[in-house]
Write an enzyme that holds these catalytic residues in place. Structure first.
Site, PDB file in Angstrom:
ATOM      1  N   ASP A   1      92.675  -5.156  57.265  1.00  0.00           N
ATOM      2  CA  ASP A   1      91.542  -5.173  56.327  1.00  0.00           C
ATOM      3  C   ASP A   1      91.394  -6.479  55.563  1.00  0.00           C
ATOM      4  O   ASP A   1      90.454  -6.633  54.783  1.00  0.00           O
ATOM      5  CB  ASP A   1      91.714  -4.021  55.330  1.00  0.00           C
ATOM      6  CG  ASP A   1      91.606  -2.689  56.051  1.00  0.00           C
ATOM      7  OD1 ASP A   1      92.544  -1.881  55.960  1.00  0.00           O
ATOM      8  OD2 ASP A   1      90.605  -2.493  56.762  1.00  0.00           O
TER       9      ASP A   1
ATOM     10  N   HIS B   1     101.662  -2.568  54.616  1.00  0.00           N
ATOM     11  CA  HIS B   1     101.390  -1.536  55.622  1.00  0.00           C
ATOM     12  C   HIS B   1     102.600  -0.629  55.719  1.00  0.00           C
ATOM     13  O   HIS B   1     103.736  -1.079  55.627  1.00  0.00           O
ATOM     14  CB  HIS B   1     101.128  -2.178  56.993  1.00  0.00           C
ATOM     15  CG  HIS B   1     100.402  -1.261  57.936  1.00  0.00           C
ATOM     16  ND1 HIS B   1     101.049  -0.294  58.664  1.00  0.00           N
ATOM     17  CD2 HIS B   1      99.093  -1.155  58.231  1.00  0.00           C
ATOM     18  CE1 HIS B   1     100.163   0.362  59.401  1.00  0.00           C
ATOM     19  NE2 HIS B   1      98.969  -0.127  59.157  1.00  0.00           N
TER      20      HIS B   1
HETATM   21  C1  SDX Z   1      94.988   0.745  56.988  1.00  0.00           C
HETATM   22  O1  SDX Z   1      98.474   3.702  58.713  1.00  0.00           O
HETATM   23  C2  SDX Z   1      97.728   2.917  59.354  1.00  0.00           C
HETATM   24  O2  SDX Z   1      97.961   2.602  60.508  1.00  0.00           O
HETATM   25  C3  SDX Z   1      96.504   2.449  58.604  1.00  0.00           C
HETATM   26  C4  SDX Z   1      95.648   1.411  59.298  1.00  0.00           C
HETATM   27  C5  SDX Z   1      94.977   1.974  60.528  1.00  0.00           C
HETATM   28  O3  SDX Z   1      94.584   1.171  61.395  1.00  0.00           O
HETATM   29  O4  SDX Z   1      94.748   3.200  60.562  1.00  0.00           O
HETATM   30  O5  SDX Z   1      96.454   0.301  59.682  1.00  0.00           O
HETATM   31  C6  SDX Z   1      94.538   0.921  58.379  1.00  0.00           C
HETATM   32  O6  SDX Z   1      94.881   1.661  56.230  1.00  0.00           O
HETATM   33  C7  SDX Z   1      95.634  -0.556  56.601  1.00  0.00           C
HETATM   34  C8  SDX Z   1      96.143  -0.542  55.118  1.00  0.00           C
HETATM   35  C9  SDX Z   1      94.949  -0.834  54.208  1.00  0.00           C
HETATM   36  N1  SDX Z   1      95.329  -0.664  52.800  1.00  0.00           N
HETATM   37  C10 SDX Z   1      95.434  -1.708  51.979  1.00  0.00           C
HETATM   38  O7  SDX Z   1      95.357  -2.882  52.325  1.00  0.00           O
HETATM   39  C11 SDX Z   1      95.672  -1.304  50.517  1.00  0.00           C
HETATM   40  C12 SDX Z   1      96.784  -2.172  49.926  1.00  0.00           C
HETATM   41  N2  SDX Z   1      98.051  -1.781  50.586  1.00  0.00           N
HETATM   42  C13 SDX Z   1      98.878  -0.816  49.888  1.00  0.00           C
HETATM   43  O8  SDX Z   1      98.160   0.176  49.212  1.00  0.00           O
HETATM   44  C14 SDX Z   1     100.028  -0.329  50.785  1.00  0.00           C
HETATM   45  O9  SDX Z   1     100.560  -1.426  51.392  1.00  0.00           O
HETATM   46  C15 SDX Z   1      99.765   0.720  51.833  1.00  0.00           C
HETATM   47  C16 SDX Z   1      99.064   1.910  51.306  1.00  0.00           C
HETATM   48  C17 SDX Z   1      98.989   0.160  52.969  1.00  0.00           C
HETATM   49  C18 SDX Z   1     101.125   1.175  52.363  1.00  0.00           C
HETATM   50  O10 SDX Z   1     101.735   1.844  51.275  1.00  0.00           O
HETATM   51  P1  SDX Z   1     103.245   2.230  51.353  1.00  0.00           P
HETATM   52  O11 SDX Z   1     103.566   2.883  52.627  1.00  0.00           O
HETATM   53  O12 SDX Z   1     103.618   2.921  50.095  1.00  0.00           O
HETATM   54  O13 SDX Z   1     103.902   0.787  51.362  1.00  0.00           O
HETATM   55  P2  SDX Z   1     105.409   0.510  51.319  1.00  0.00           P
HETATM   56  O14 SDX Z   1     106.212   1.747  51.223  1.00  0.00           O
HETATM   57  O15 SDX Z   1     105.695  -0.446  52.433  1.00  0.00           O
HETATM   58  O16 SDX Z   1     105.544  -0.268  49.935  1.00  0.00           O
HETATM   59  C19 SDX Z   1     106.762  -0.907  49.710  1.00  0.00           C
HETATM   60  C20 SDX Z   1     106.653  -1.505  48.333  1.00  0.00           C
HETATM   61  C21 SDX Z   1     106.246  -0.498  47.257  1.00  0.00           C
HETATM   62  O17 SDX Z   1     106.859  -0.936  46.032  1.00  0.00           O
HETATM   63  P3  SDX Z   1     108.303  -0.200  45.626  1.00  0.00           P
HETATM   64  O18 SDX Z   1     107.968   1.263  45.427  1.00  0.00           O
HETATM   65  O19 SDX Z   1     109.248  -0.442  46.764  1.00  0.00           O
HETATM   66  O20 SDX Z   1     108.672  -0.899  44.334  1.00  0.00           O
HETATM   67  O21 SDX Z   1     105.651  -2.537  48.314  1.00  0.00           O
HETATM   68  C22 SDX Z   1     104.674  -2.233  47.336  1.00  0.00           C
HETATM   69  C23 SDX Z   1     104.762  -0.727  47.110  1.00  0.00           C
HETATM   70  O22 SDX Z   1     104.285  -0.432  45.792  1.00  0.00           O
HETATM   71  N3  SDX Z   1     103.389  -2.590  47.909  1.00  0.00           N
HETATM   72  C24 SDX Z   1     102.522  -3.447  47.355  1.00  0.00           C
HETATM   73  C25 SDX Z   1     101.451  -3.517  48.252  1.00  0.00           C
HETATM   74  N4  SDX Z   1     101.700  -2.727  49.310  1.00  0.00           N
HETATM   75  C26 SDX Z   1     102.898  -2.148  49.092  1.00  0.00           C
HETATM   76  N5  SDX Z   1     102.562  -4.140  46.189  1.00  0.00           N
HETATM   77  C27 SDX Z   1     101.485  -4.928  45.938  1.00  0.00           C
HETATM   78  N6  SDX Z   1     100.391  -5.046  46.764  1.00  0.00           N
HETATM   79  C28 SDX Z   1     100.355  -4.361  47.929  1.00  0.00           C
HETATM   80  N7  SDX Z   1      99.286  -4.466  48.750  1.00  0.00           N
END
Ligand code: SDX
Length: 440
Positions: free
Chosen positions: A371, A313
């Site tokens: 989710d 998140h």
């Molecule tokens: C919702 O914003 C909100 O409030 C949204 C929400 C709401 O109520 O409105 O809470 C609802 O959208 C929840 C999120 C649902 N999405 C997913 O579950 C999809 C899987 N999650 C990822 O796509 C990701 O975690 C996000 C999109 C949710 C957040 O993306 P960010 O902001 O880019 O995450 P981050 O910066 O914290 O990531 C840090 C690192 C990154 O790697 P590096 O670039 O540092 O090497 O962690 C990695 C990311 O690539 N990473 C993951 C990951 N989530 C982040 N790696 C593997 N699996 C994952 N799920």
């Protein structure tokens, strides 16, 4: 009277660029981070700030929802979401989000009746569904029909009229469930079922989805309560992608139905509201606990686009409080519907256990989000995965309309118009730099 923002006591920030110092006012919050006001920076320094994804940017001032990402705290208008999920109901929560305080008994009774009165759709709206293929994703119908409402309710489009704004929010919240249910019925080829206004919002939604002419759908209080908790937990979440979309659309003066349709479109993405469908499909693809390690490695592999859906998140760097509650609701619903030892729930719990012990997830503070478990509950209630994001959108109409109202009533709000870091070509004459490739 424009309320001046409270400046932090004798706290100010200074930015030094080429021996020139710029002073940036700091504003206090009642909880969470303070902010640096950079609104005059470009005018004074001719520099833009740069923050793709807005990780360090507060786009607005708001009093609606507070998230503490490190502690895993979520509050609507100061009330903890866990307390609202047990003691309140979705319609009372929509009232709280929009008006800012809990309604008294008389206000709530009147509001419930007003919302109930708006559950019906204009009969001609049925024609919109006929234009979709039966296998269209129900979110396509949600986007299309939500936007089309503006042509049927032209007496609630004037955003400068408080009465019309209020009517629009009530219509959107009330009709979202009816549209969502119609999208489901259309996708399974069953006749639409009209709302029954003696039912509460969650009961009515289940009735419109699962009743049909051949037999009466007996509404289970356990499933209706689970549905209501799901609506409450998904109601609002600060300035997430879809809410920011609604605010940006609203800042141009677009009508409320168009703004909410834009929010539905943004929520559809698998990185946002579409993750509940993607998370269940991922669990079904993993299939067995013996495959977990393979998928964890894929999620950690920078070369692999795969992400663990329902994990991670932008704000929560701790367990999403909503996921905690949904995990408990999961067990209750599965027991109620007679699913013992559900392999998918067992897989989800095992996957969570392994991931949370893995250094990659620990270091990046990736935890289950809203989710991760919601799809298991919705599937047990009887919904197909395509309906999960529709249900998220129905609930989020509460937050979208509350945030849209707050933005529209904010005396300092103006059209949102970000700038850019331009790195493209300049000073070309026509004919120069023509492509030499033979494919495009
Ligand atoms: C919702 O914003 C909100 O409030 C949204 C929400 C709401 O109520 O409105 O809470 C609802 O959208 C929840 C999120 C649902 N999405 C997913 O579950 C999809 C899987 N999650 C990822 O796509 C990701 O975690 C996000 C999109 C949710 C957040 O993306 P960010 O902001 O880019 O995450 P981050 O910066 O914290 O990531 C840090 C690192 C990154 O790697 P590096 O670039 O540092 O090497 O962690 C990695 C990311 O690539 N990473 C993951 C990951 N989530 C982040 N790696 C593997 N699996 C994952 N799920």
């Amino acid at each position: 009277m424009v309320k001046k923002k409270k400046k932090s006591q004798n706290l100010k920030a200074e930015l030094k660029i080429n021996n020139k110092t710029y002073s940036l006012p700091i504003y206090d919050s009642t909880a969470g981070e303070k902010v640096l006001d950079i609104s005059k920076l470009h005018q004074e320094s001719n520099y833009f700030t740069y923050d793709p994804g807005f990780s360090s940017t507060a786009s607005c001032e708001s009093k609606i929802t507070f998230i503490d990402g490190n502690k895993g705290i979520l509050k609507y208008r100061g009330y903890d979401v866990a307390e609202l999920a047990t003691k309140s109901d979705f319609i009372e929560v929509t009232n709280l989000l929009i008006y800012g305080d809990l309604p008294n008994k008389a206000q709530l009774n009147k509001y419930r009746k007003l919302i109930a009165r708006h559950t019906l759709l204009h009969d001609q709206i049925v024609n919109f569904f006929q234009g979709f293929r039966r296998d269209a994703h129900p979110m396509a119908m949600m986007v299309g029909v939500m936007g089309a409402l503006s042509s049927f309710y032209q007496d609630s489009l004037d955003i400068n009229d408080p009465h019309q704004r209020q009517e629009a929010t009530r219509r959107i919240i009330a009709k979202a469930a009816t549209i969502g249910a119609m999208a489901y019925k259309y996708s399974i080829g069953q006749a639409f079922v009209s709302p029954k206004n003696n039912l509460n919002y969650a009961e009515n939604f289940l009735h419109m989805c699962f009743s049909h002419s051949a037999e009466k759908y007996k509404i289970s209080p356990v499933l209706a309560k689970a549905m209501d908790v799901i609506f409450i937990l998904h109601a609002d979440h600060e300035q997430n992608a879809s809410t920011s979309t609604v605010r940006l659309a609203g800042s141009s003066g677009a009508n409320p139905f168009a703004c909410i349709a834009a929010g539905v479109a943004s929520l559809w993405g698998p990185a946002h509201g579409g993750a509940n469908q993607a998370a269940l499909e991922m669990l079904e693809e993993i299939g067995d606990t013996k495959n977990i390690k393979k998928y964890i490695s894929k999620a950690k592999d920078k070369e692999d686009k795969f992400k663990l859906m329902g994990f991670g998140h932008r704000v929560y760097k701790n367990y999403d409080p909503r996921a905690k509650i949904l995990k408990q609701v999961c067990s209750k619903v599965l027991k109620h519907v007679g699913i013992k030892n559900d392999p998918i729930l067992k897989l989800a719990i095992e996957l969570e256990k392994i991931a949370l012990k893995d250094n990659y997830f620990k270091e990046k503070k990736l935890y289950p989000n809203v989710d991760f478990y919601s799809g298991i509950i919705l599937r047990a209630i009887g919904f197909p995965p395509e309906m999960f994001t529709v249900i998220f959108a129905i609930a989020r109409t509460a937050g979208w309309t509350a945030q849209w109202t707050e933005m529209t009533e904010d005396p300092i709000q103006k059209i949102g118009r970000p700038r850019q870091l331009y790195t493209g070509k300049v000073k070309l004459k026509y004919g120069q730099n023509r492509s030499t490739k033979n494919t495009r």
